[in-house]
Design a protein around this motif. Structure first.
Motif, PDB file in Angstrom:
ATOM      1  N   GLY A  29     -22.303 -13.507  12.465  1.00  0.00           N
ATOM      2  CA  GLY A  29     -21.308 -14.110  11.578  1.00  0.00           C
ATOM      3  C   GLY A  29     -21.256 -13.423  10.224  1.00  0.00           C
ATOM      4  N   SER A  30     -22.412 -13.152   9.639  1.00  0.00           N
ATOM      5  CA  SER A  30     -22.453 -12.538   8.316  1.00  0.00           C
ATOM      6  C   SER A  30     -21.902 -11.110   8.345  1.00  0.00           C
ATOM      7  N   PHE A  31     -22.234 -10.369   9.396  1.00  0.00           N
ATOM      8  CA  PHE A  31     -21.714  -9.005   9.533  1.00  0.00           C
ATOM      9  C   PHE A  31     -20.192  -9.036   9.688  1.00  0.00           C
ATOM     10  N   SER A  32     -19.701  -9.886  10.576  1.00  0.00           N
ATOM     11  CA  SER A  32     -18.254  -9.997  10.798  1.00  0.00           C
ATOM     12  C   SER A  32     -17.544 -10.441   9.526  1.00  0.00           C
ATOM     13  N   PHE A  33     -18.118 -11.414   8.864  1.00  0.00           N
ATOM     14  CA  PHE A  33     -17.570 -11.940   7.626  1.00  0.00           C
ATOM     15  C   PHE A  33     -17.543 -10.848   6.552  1.00  0.00           C
ATOM     16  N   GLY A  34     -18.623 -10.059   6.483  1.00  0.00           N
ATOM     17  CA  GLY A  34     -18.690  -8.978   5.517  1.00  0.00           C
ATOM     18  C   GLY A  34     -17.594  -7.952   5.734  1.00  0.00           C
ATOM     19  N   LEU A  35     -17.345  -7.616   6.994  1.00  0.00           N
ATOM     20  CA  LEU A  35     -16.260  -6.672   7.292  1.00  0.00           C
ATOM     21  C   LEU A  35     -14.910  -7.231   6.871  1.00  0.00           C
ATOM     22  N   TYR A  98     -36.895  -6.024  12.389  1.00  0.00           N
ATOM     23  CA  TYR A  98     -37.579  -6.888  11.421  1.00  0.00           C
ATOM     24  C   TYR A  98     -37.468  -6.310  10.008  1.00  0.00           C
ATOM     25  N   ALA A  99     -37.662  -5.012   9.856  1.00  0.00           N
ATOM     26  CA  ALA A  99     -37.545  -4.387   8.533  1.00  0.00           C
ATOM     27  C   ALA A  99     -36.137  -4.582   7.972  1.00  0.00           C
ATOM     28  N   LEU A 100     -35.132  -4.431   8.816  1.00  0.00           N
ATOM     29  CA  LEU A 100     -33.744  -4.578   8.361  1.00  0.00           C
ATOM     30  C   LEU A 100     -33.378  -6.034   8.092  1.00  0.00           C
ATOM     31  N   PHE A 101     -34.020  -6.988   8.778  1.00  0.00           N
ATOM     32  CA  PHE A 101     -33.790  -8.409   8.484  1.00  0.00           C
ATOM     33  C   PHE A 101     -34.095  -8.690   7.011  1.00  0.00           C
ATOM     34  N   PHE A 102     -35.026  -7.923   6.453  1.00  0.00           N
ATOM     35  CA  PHE A 102     -35.380  -8.086   5.042  1.00  0.00           C
ATOM     36  C   PHE A 102     -34.609  -7.117   4.154  1.00  0.00           C
ATOM     37  N   ALA A 103     -34.496  -5.872   4.582  1.00  0.00           N
ATOM     38  CA  ALA A 103     -33.879  -4.843   3.737  1.00  0.00           C
ATOM     39  C   ALA A 103     -32.411  -5.134   3.439  1.00  0.00           C
ATOM     40  N   VAL A 104     -31.646  -5.529   4.446  1.00  0.00           N
ATOM     41  CA  VAL A 104     -30.205  -5.730   4.228  1.00  0.00           C
ATOM     42  C   VAL A 104     -29.946  -6.828   3.192  1.00  0.00           C
ATOM     43  N   LYS A 142     -24.549  -0.432  -3.578  1.00  0.00           N
ATOM     44  CA  LYS A 142     -23.426  -0.978  -2.796  1.00  0.00           C
ATOM     45  C   LYS A 142     -23.271  -0.303  -1.434  1.00  0.00           C
ATOM     46  N   PRO A 143     -23.187   1.038  -1.360  1.00  0.00           N
ATOM     47  CA  PRO A 143     -23.023   1.634  -0.029  1.00  0.00           C
ATOM     48  C   PRO A 143     -24.265   1.462   0.853  1.00  0.00           C
ATOM     49  N   ALA A 149     -26.601  -2.456   6.955  1.00  0.00           N
ATOM     50  CA  ALA A 149     -26.002  -3.467   7.832  1.00  0.00           C
ATOM     51  C   ALA A 149     -25.470  -2.822   9.113  1.00  0.00           C
ATOM     52  N   TRP A 150     -24.824  -1.660   8.979  1.00  0.00           N
ATOM     53  CA  TRP A 150     -24.333  -0.947  10.168  1.00  0.00           C
ATOM     54  C   TRP A 150     -25.488  -0.474  11.044  1.00  0.00           C
ATOM     55  N   LEU A 151     -26.566  -0.004  10.430  1.00  0.00           N
ATOM     56  CA  LEU A 151     -27.746   0.400  11.196  1.00  0.00           C
ATOM     57  C   LEU A 151     -28.319  -0.794  11.954  1.00  0.00           C
ATOM     58  N   MET A 152     -28.398  -1.940  11.284  1.00  0.00           N
ATOM     59  CA  MET A 152     -28.895  -3.139  11.959  1.00  0.00           C
ATOM     60  C   MET A 152     -27.964  -3.526  13.107  1.00  0.00           C
ATOM     61  N   ALA A 153     -26.663  -3.441  12.896  1.00  0.00           N
ATOM     62  CA  ALA A 153     -25.716  -3.762  13.967  1.00  0.00           C
ATOM     63  C   ALA A 153     -25.926  -2.842  15.170  1.00  0.00           C
ATOM     64  N   ALA A 154     -26.151  -1.555  14.905  1.00  0.00           N
ATOM     65  CA  ALA A 154     -26.390  -0.609  16.002  1.00  0.00           C
ATOM     66  C   ALA A 154     -27.674  -0.959  16.746  1.00  0.00           C
ATOM     67  N   LEU A 155     -28.721  -1.305  16.011  1.00  0.00           N
ATOM     68  CA  LEU A 155     -29.982  -1.679  16.664  1.00  0.00           C
ATOM     69  C   LEU A 155     -29.862  -2.991  17.431  1.00  0.00           C
ATOM     70  N   VAL A 156     -29.081  -3.914  16.906  1.00  0.00           N
ATOM     71  CA  VAL A 156     -28.837  -5.169  17.639  1.00  0.00           C
ATOM     72  C   VAL A 156     -28.126  -4.864  18.950  1.00  0.00           C
TER      73      VAL A 156
END
Length: 183
Positions: A29-35, A98-104, A142-143, A149-156
Motif C-alpha cells: 500500500g505504501s509503495f503504491s501510494f508513494g507512486l 530486513y535491512a530495507l524495512f528499516f532503511a527506506v 530524496k532520490p 523503495a524500488w530495490l525493496m519492491a524488486a526483492l519483494v
C-alpha cells in the motif's frame, strides 16, 4: 498442543505470520501510494497524502522493529530441504529485505526532516527531526528514498517468486509455513 507463540516444526508462530502479512500489505500500500502521490500537482490534497505516506512509513518502521525482535527471540520452523545455493540466496534476500524495512522509512524520515517538514504521527505524536534542516541534504536523500523503495519492491517480487516456485514447482509446503490460514 503447542502454545500460540511457539512455532510448530512446520509453521511460523501466529504473531510471526500476522506481522509478515500486515507488513506485506502495508509495504504494498505504501509503495503504491508513494507512486500515486508523487505524480499529483502541488495542492492541499497532495500534502495530506504525503502525511499519510509518512504515517505509514513510521508504522512500517515500528512494526519492522517488532517483527525483528520477535524473529530474534522465537525460533522459526526447520528449513525446507533445498540446494545450498538456494538456501544462501533466500537467506541473503531475507537479510536485505530486513535491512530495507528499516532503511527506506529512515531515509524517508531523514529526507522529510532535512526538507523542513516534521512528521506528526497520525497528526497526534510529533516525532523528533531525524536530521537538521538542510536543503542540500534533502535533495541528496530524496532520490535515495525512491531508489531504496524500488530495490525493496524488486526483492519483494523475488521473494514472492521464490515462494510460488516452492509452492507450484517444488511442491515442498514452504508457503504453508507462513500462510495465515491452516490447511
Amino acid at each position: 498442543m503447542p502454545s500460540a507463540a511457539v512455532a510448530t516444526p512446520d509453521r511460523y508462530t501466529p504473531p510471526a505470520v500476522a506481522l509478515h502479512w500486515l507488513l506485506a500489505l502495508m509495504l504494498f500500500g505504501s509503495f503504491s501510494f508513494g507512486l500515486y502521490m508523487t505524480e499529483l500537482p502541488f495542492s492541499p490534497a497532495r500534502l495530506k497524502l504525503y502525511n499519510w505516506h509518512k504515517w505509514a512509513g513510521v508504522t512500517i518502521l515500528a512494526l519492522s522493529l517488532l517483527r525483528l525482535v520477535w524473529r530474534l527471540t522465537h525460533r522459526p520452523p526447520a528449513d525446507v530441504a533445498m540446494p545450498a545455493w538456494q538456501a544462501r540466496f533466500a537467506h541473503a534476500t531475507h537479510l536485505a529485505l530486513y535491512a530495507l524495512f528499516f532503511a527506506v522509512p529512515l531515509v524517508g524520515w531523514a529526507y522529510s526532516s532535512a526538507a523542513g517538514f516534521p512528521i506528526v504521527w497520525f497528526g497526534v505524536l510529533p516525532l523528533p527531526d531525524f536530521v537538521p534542516v538542510d536543503k542540500a541534504l534533502a535533495e541528496t536523500l530524496k532520490p535515495w528514498h525512491g531508489r531504496l523503495a524500488w530495490l525493496m519492491a524488486a526483492l519483494v517480487l523475488l521473494h514472492v517468486a521464490g515462494a510460488l516456485k516452492h509452492q507450484f514447482i517444488d511442491r515442498d509446503g514452504l508457503l504453508r509455513r507462513m500462510w495465515p490460514l491452516r490447511g
